[in-house]
Scaffold this motif. Sequence first.
Motif, PDB file in Angstrom:
ATOM      1  N   PHE A  44       0.834  -1.197   0.000  1.00 26.89           N
ATOM      2  CA  PHE A  44       0.000   0.000   0.000  1.00 26.89           C
ATOM      3  C   PHE A  44       0.875   1.256   0.000  1.00 26.89           C
ATOM      4  CE2 PHE A  44      -2.511   3.308   2.064  1.00 26.89           C
ATOM      5  CZ  PHE A  44      -3.643   3.291   1.272  1.00 26.89           C
ATOM      6  N   LEU A  45       1.929   1.281   0.818  1.00 27.61           N
ATOM      7  CA  LEU A  45       2.849   2.424   0.830  1.00 27.61           C
ATOM      8  C   LEU A  45       3.519   2.615  -0.527  1.00 27.61           C
ATOM      9  CD1 LEU A  45       4.704   2.256   4.262  1.00 27.61           C
ATOM     10  CD2 LEU A  45       3.073   3.957   3.497  1.00 27.61           C
ATOM     11  N   LEU A  46       3.941   1.517  -1.122  1.00 24.84           N
ATOM     12  CA  LEU A  46       4.546   1.604  -2.457  1.00 24.84           C
ATOM     13  C   LEU A  46       3.581   2.226  -3.453  1.00 24.84           C
ATOM     14  CD1 LEU A  46       6.435  -1.750  -3.044  1.00 24.84           C
ATOM     15  CD2 LEU A  46       7.376   0.540  -3.213  1.00 24.84           C
ATOM     16  N   GLY A  47       2.371   1.737  -3.467  1.00 23.52           N
ATOM     17  CA  GLY A  47       1.391   2.184  -4.444  1.00 23.52           C
ATOM     18  C   GLY A  47       0.835   3.565  -4.201  1.00 23.52           C
ATOM     19  N   GLU A  48       0.846   4.024  -2.962  1.00 27.76           N
ATOM     20  CA  GLU A  48       0.280   5.331  -2.651  1.00 27.76           C
ATOM     21  C   GLU A  48       1.314   6.443  -2.535  1.00 27.76           C
ATOM     22  OE1 GLU A  48      -2.945   6.510  -2.149  1.00 27.76           O
ATOM     23  OE2 GLU A  48      -3.585   4.614  -3.015  1.00 27.76           O
ATOM     24  N   PHE A  49       2.522   6.136  -2.059  1.00 32.10           N
ATOM     25  CA  PHE A  49       3.484   7.188  -1.765  1.00 32.10           C
ATOM     26  C   PHE A  49       4.808   7.070  -2.509  1.00 32.10           C
ATOM     27  CE2 PHE A  49       0.852   6.870   2.071  1.00 32.10           C
ATOM     28  CZ  PHE A  49       0.300   8.128   2.037  1.00 32.10           C
ATOM     29  N   ILE A  50       5.407   5.903  -2.513  1.00 32.68           N
ATOM     30  CA  ILE A  50       6.761   5.772  -3.051  1.00 32.68           C
ATOM     31  C   ILE A  50       6.766   5.711  -4.570  1.00 32.68           C
ATOM     32  CG2 ILE A  50       8.813   4.306  -3.080  1.00 32.68           C
ATOM     33  CD1 ILE A  50       8.129   3.604  -0.152  1.00 32.68           C
ATOM     34  N   HIS A  51       5.877   4.914  -5.131  1.00 29.06           N
ATOM     35  CA  HIS A  51       5.863   4.725  -6.588  1.00 29.06           C
ATOM     36  C   HIS A  51       4.424   4.671  -7.091  1.00 29.06           C
ATOM     37  CE1 HIS A  51       6.850   2.762 -10.443  1.00 29.06           C
ATOM     38  NE2 HIS A  51       8.001   3.371 -10.282  1.00 29.06           N
ATOM     39  N   PRO A  52       3.648   5.743  -6.912  1.00 27.45           N
ATOM     40  CA  PRO A  52       2.233   5.703  -7.291  1.00 27.45           C
ATOM     41  C   PRO A  52       2.018   5.791  -8.797  1.00 27.45           C
ATOM     42  CG  PRO A  52       2.794   7.874  -6.515  1.00 27.45           C
ATOM     43  CD  PRO A  52       4.022   7.020  -6.326  1.00 27.45           C
ATOM     44  N   ASN A  53       0.853   5.359  -9.204  1.00 28.33           N
ATOM     45  CA  ASN A  53       0.431   5.523 -10.597  1.00 28.33           C
ATOM     46  C   ASN A  53      -0.999   6.063 -10.595  1.00 28.33           C
ATOM     47  OD1 ASN A  53      -1.301   3.321 -10.159  1.00 28.33           O
ATOM     48  ND2 ASN A  53       0.225   1.878 -10.861  1.00 28.33           N
ATOM     49  N   ASN A  54      -1.577   6.255 -11.746  1.00 30.98           N
ATOM     50  CA  ASN A  54      -2.916   6.837 -11.822  1.00 30.98           C
ATOM     51  C   ASN A  54      -4.041   5.827 -11.683  1.00 30.98           C
ATOM     52  OD1 ASN A  54      -1.889   9.380 -12.192  1.00 30.98           O
ATOM     53  ND2 ASN A  54      -1.829   9.193 -14.401  1.00 30.98           N
ATOM     54  N   SER A  55      -3.728   4.561 -11.569  1.00 30.54           N
ATOM     55  CA  SER A  55      -4.781   3.546 -11.598  1.00 30.54           C
ATOM     56  C   SER A  55      -5.283   3.124 -10.218  1.00 30.54           C
ATOM     57  CB  SER A  55      -4.275   2.309 -12.338  1.00 30.54           C
ATOM     58  OG  SER A  55      -3.263   1.677 -11.587  1.00 30.54           O
ATOM     59  N   CYS A  56      -4.661   3.575  -9.132  1.00 31.30           N
ATOM     60  CA  CYS A  56      -5.034   3.171  -7.764  1.00 31.30           C
ATOM     61  C   CYS A  56      -4.919   1.658  -7.580  1.00 31.30           C
ATOM     62  CB  CYS A  56      -6.433   3.636  -7.406  1.00 31.30           C
ATOM     63  SG  CYS A  56      -6.588   5.414  -7.373  1.00 31.30           S
ATOM     64  N   SER A  57      -4.004   1.072  -8.326  1.00 29.35           N
ATOM     65  CA  SER A  57      -3.736  -0.358  -8.205  1.00 29.35           C
ATOM     66  C   SER A  57      -2.226  -0.556  -8.312  1.00 29.35           C
ATOM     67  CB  SER A  57      -4.460  -1.141  -9.296  1.00 29.35           C
ATOM     68  OG  SER A  57      -3.968  -0.778 -10.568  1.00 29.35           O
ATOM     69  N   TYR A  58      -1.786  -1.754  -7.976  1.00 34.66           N
ATOM     70  CA  TYR A  58      -0.360  -2.023  -8.010  1.00 34.66           C
ATOM     71  C   TYR A  58      -0.113  -3.473  -8.404  1.00 34.66           C
ATOM     72  CZ  TYR A  58       4.168  -0.055  -7.002  1.00 34.66           C
ATOM     73  OH  TYR A  58       5.417   0.475  -7.140  1.00 34.66           O
ATOM     74  N   SER A  59       0.981  -3.686  -9.087  1.00 38.18           N
ATOM     75  CA  SER A  59       1.296  -5.020  -9.586  1.00 38.18           C
ATOM     76  C   SER A  59       1.728  -5.944  -8.450  1.00 38.18           C
ATOM     77  CB  SER A  59       2.421  -4.924 -10.617  1.00 38.18           C
ATOM     78  OG  SER A  59       2.839  -6.216 -10.982  1.00 38.18           O
ATOM     79  N   PRO A  60       1.242  -7.183  -8.463  1.00 38.77           N
ATOM     80  CA  PRO A  60       1.675  -8.140  -7.440  1.00 38.77           C
ATOM     81  C   PRO A  60       3.107  -8.636  -7.640  1.00 38.77           C
ATOM     82  CG  PRO A  60       0.099  -9.158  -8.927  1.00 38.77           C
ATOM     83  CD  PRO A  60       0.194  -7.719  -9.309  1.00 38.77           C
ATOM     84  N   MET A  61       3.760  -8.237  -8.735  1.00 33.50           N
ATOM     85  CA  MET A  61       5.124  -8.713  -8.984  1.00 33.50           C
ATOM     86  C   MET A  61       6.103  -8.202  -7.926  1.00 33.50           C
ATOM     87  SD  MET A  61       6.540  -6.613 -12.222  1.00 33.50           S
ATOM     88  CE  MET A  61       7.106  -4.944 -12.083  1.00 33.50           C
ATOM     89  N   TYR A  62       5.746  -7.161  -7.190  1.00 35.33           N
ATOM     90  CA  TYR A  62       6.626  -6.619  -6.158  1.00 35.33           C
ATOM     91  C   TYR A  62       6.529  -7.367  -4.825  1.00 35.33           C
ATOM     92  CZ  TYR A  62       7.244  -2.738  -9.371  1.00 35.33           C
ATOM     93  OH  TYR A  62       7.539  -1.997 -10.469  1.00 35.33           O
ATOM     94  N   LEU A  63       5.539  -8.201  -4.665  1.00 35.03           N
ATOM     95  CA  LEU A  63       5.346  -8.899  -3.392  1.00 35.03           C
ATOM     96  C   LEU A  63       6.558  -9.718  -2.935  1.00 35.03           C
ATOM     97  CD1 LEU A  63       1.605  -9.890  -3.651  1.00 35.03           C
ATOM     98  CD2 LEU A  63       2.635  -8.346  -1.992  1.00 35.03           C
TER      99      LEU A  63
END
Length: 121
Positions: free
Chosen positions: A52-71
């Motif tokens: 959630f931190l990655l997707g919202e603050f560190i490396h956000p994008n416009n889609s409000c979603s994030y790839s599971p490849m970073y898990l």
Amino acid sequence: MEHFKINEEKAESLMMNSGNSIDLSRLKFEFEMVPQEEDIDLEPYFKAYLLFLLGEFIHPNNSCSYSPMYLPLLGLNVVNHYAWGAAMLANMEESLERVKKVGKFTSLCGFSYAFTVRSLK
């Protein structure tokens, strides 16, 4: 989804874009309350929080979603070995370059407070 240790039905409810990304609002809803039991495995909550931190603050994008490849990168013993600040700075610079290239303001991805601090330097 083995990283969150949840069943397939819950995993599918977190996904969007045909299973290619995790919806961050659904992720937050699912993992925001940590049970107060003593024998609970906290690693799934830790990974959900970091994603959630990655997707919202560190490396956000416009889609409000994030790839599971970073898990796999978000393990308890390895996450502190990455240069998260450098990743955030690179993302901000890439976003600024994209806006410059388009020639008009479309959207800017990044942590706005960090943009402000960066511009004041």
